[in-house]
Design an enzyme around this catalytic site. Sequence first.
Site, PDB file in Angstrom:
ATOM      1  N   ASP A 297      17.216  10.411   1.787  1.00 63.85           N
ATOM      2  CA  ASP A 297      17.593  11.697   1.172  1.00 63.85           C
ATOM      3  C   ASP A 297      17.442  12.834   2.179  1.00 63.85           C
ATOM      4  O   ASP A 297      18.269  13.733   2.239  1.00 63.85           O
ATOM      5  CB  ASP A 297      16.709  11.994  -0.051  1.00 63.85           C
TER       6      ASP A 297
ATOM      7  N   LYS B 290       3.947   2.549   8.292  1.00 68.62           N
ATOM      8  CA  LYS B 290       2.688   3.250   8.530  1.00 68.62           C
ATOM      9  C   LYS B 290       1.670   2.198   8.981  1.00 68.62           C
ATOM     10  O   LYS B 290       0.696   1.905   8.269  1.00 68.62           O
ATOM     11  CB  LYS B 290       2.221   3.957   7.253  1.00 68.62           C
TER      12      LYS B 290
ATOM     13  N   TYR C 181       7.979  -0.444  -5.312  1.00 72.81           N
ATOM     14  CA  TYR C 181       8.689  -0.232  -6.569  1.00 72.81           C
ATOM     15  C   TYR C 181       8.723  -1.507  -7.425  1.00 72.81           C
ATOM     16  O   TYR C 181       9.072  -1.462  -8.604  1.00 72.81           O
ATOM     17  CB  TYR C 181      10.123   0.251  -6.326  1.00 72.81           C
TER      18      TYR C 181
ATOM     19  N   ASP D 219       5.658   9.202   8.762  1.00 73.01           N
ATOM     20  CA  ASP D 219       5.482  10.661   8.728  1.00 73.01           C
ATOM     21  C   ASP D 219       6.078  11.304   9.981  1.00 73.01           C
ATOM     22  O   ASP D 219       6.726  12.346   9.910  1.00 73.01           O
ATOM     23  CB  ASP D 219       4.002  11.041   8.550  1.00 73.01           C
TER      24      ASP D 219
ATOM     25  N   ASP E 101      13.639   5.498   0.634  1.00 74.89           N
ATOM     26  CA  ASP E 101      14.080   6.357  -0.457  1.00 74.89           C
ATOM     27  C   ASP E 101      13.996   7.820  -0.015  1.00 74.89           C
ATOM     28  O   ASP E 101      14.938   8.606  -0.161  1.00 74.89           O
ATOM     29  CB  ASP E 101      13.147   6.093  -1.664  1.00 74.89           C
TER      30      ASP E 101
END
Length: 370
Positions: free
Chosen positions: A255, A194, A143, A227, A251
């Site tokens: 959620d 990852k 970001y 994942d 992020d």
Amino acid sequence: MAANKKLLVLPGDGIGPEVMAEVRRVVDWMARKRTVSFDITEDLVGGACFDAHGCAVRDETVADAMNADAVLLGAVGGPKWDSVPRQHRPEAGLLRLRKDLDLFANLRPALVFDALAEASSLKLEIVKGLDILIVREATAGVYFGTPRGEETLPDGTRRAIDTQSYTEAEVRRVASLAFELARKRGNKVHSVEKANVMETGIFWRRVVTELHKAEFADVELHHMYADNCAMQLLRDPKQFDVIVTDNLFGDILSDEAAMLTGSLGMLPSATLGAVDAGGRRRALYEPVHGSAPDIAGTGAANPLATVLSYAMCLRYSFDMGDDADMVEKAVQNVLAGGLRTADIMQPGKAKVSTTVMGEALISELDKLAG
Ligand code: NAD
């Protein structure tokens, strides 16, 4: 009386002042019954500050936040300030606080209360008793990385670029915090990246492994691909205690984890920064929800997310785990007794207002304190 701790309270806009009033009751109760008192300063932020002072947060307030042991914030924003210049928009006040306090780690617990477990979209036995904490790196990663932007290629087609970048210091400080927090909880950390396909993932895993070996070998450490983590959160969320991950994965995963618990009105959060010269870790506690202008002033706001944010403040800023447990237990008992604000209403339960929920919490605290 224990030494006073400095708490800066910023109720903000919309339902912010309404839910914060119920937290103030809990704070006052603790001062009376638990001999823990805070030096509380209350100030304006967001639209309320713009109306009074023409800016979303004043320099004095930021200075107070720097000097406080913790900041407790309600929510900012609302349609009233939609046409205000961008730099003075309510959100700018919150962003400035986060930036000036250098709050690099966002903490989002997913705590399922027994009485609300049925509201989860997952099966009861999978979420009942769930208590996990996601620690998301919040000031670096994709970001913020450069280069970023859009460009036109020589052949006339366009492309856009974001850059994922992490320094060793950025990984170390958020991982250190996650290990420290785990020691106050279940003593287990899952570090998520990852490393199978990303250079930053390989690097993240190496830095976390080195840090663990050098300073936190007593904490159980697991590495997991992001994942797989997304899948495991739905398959068997109770395997986790603390999850630490980068800005982008955090992020999304925070959620996902939050929704295991049901309602926005129940979700607390914290953003933590570095430890200052005086040994204090900068910290801002706030509910995940916004200012809910659609219900502001109607008495329908659920104060529990903000009350639970205060419990996080007790646990993580003031090392008052017993008191935090007590506040969380009071929330649990009020819900078990069948009281619900509109947002978490279920058939057969009693719908109550913000203030009645706050009063019920105080009665429960009285009972718990004996
Ligand atoms: P919101 O979280 O304010 O509301 C979303 C929905 O959830 C609304 O229907 C609202 O009534 C309900 N809701 C939220 N909190 C609740 C509570 N405690 N009890 C009962 N119901 C609750 O999000 P939004 O509507 O997208 O945004 C409204 C304003 O809040 C905007 O100005 C936005 O910028 C701001 N906002 C601020 C923050 C913050 O201060 N950290 C976060 C998100 C949004």
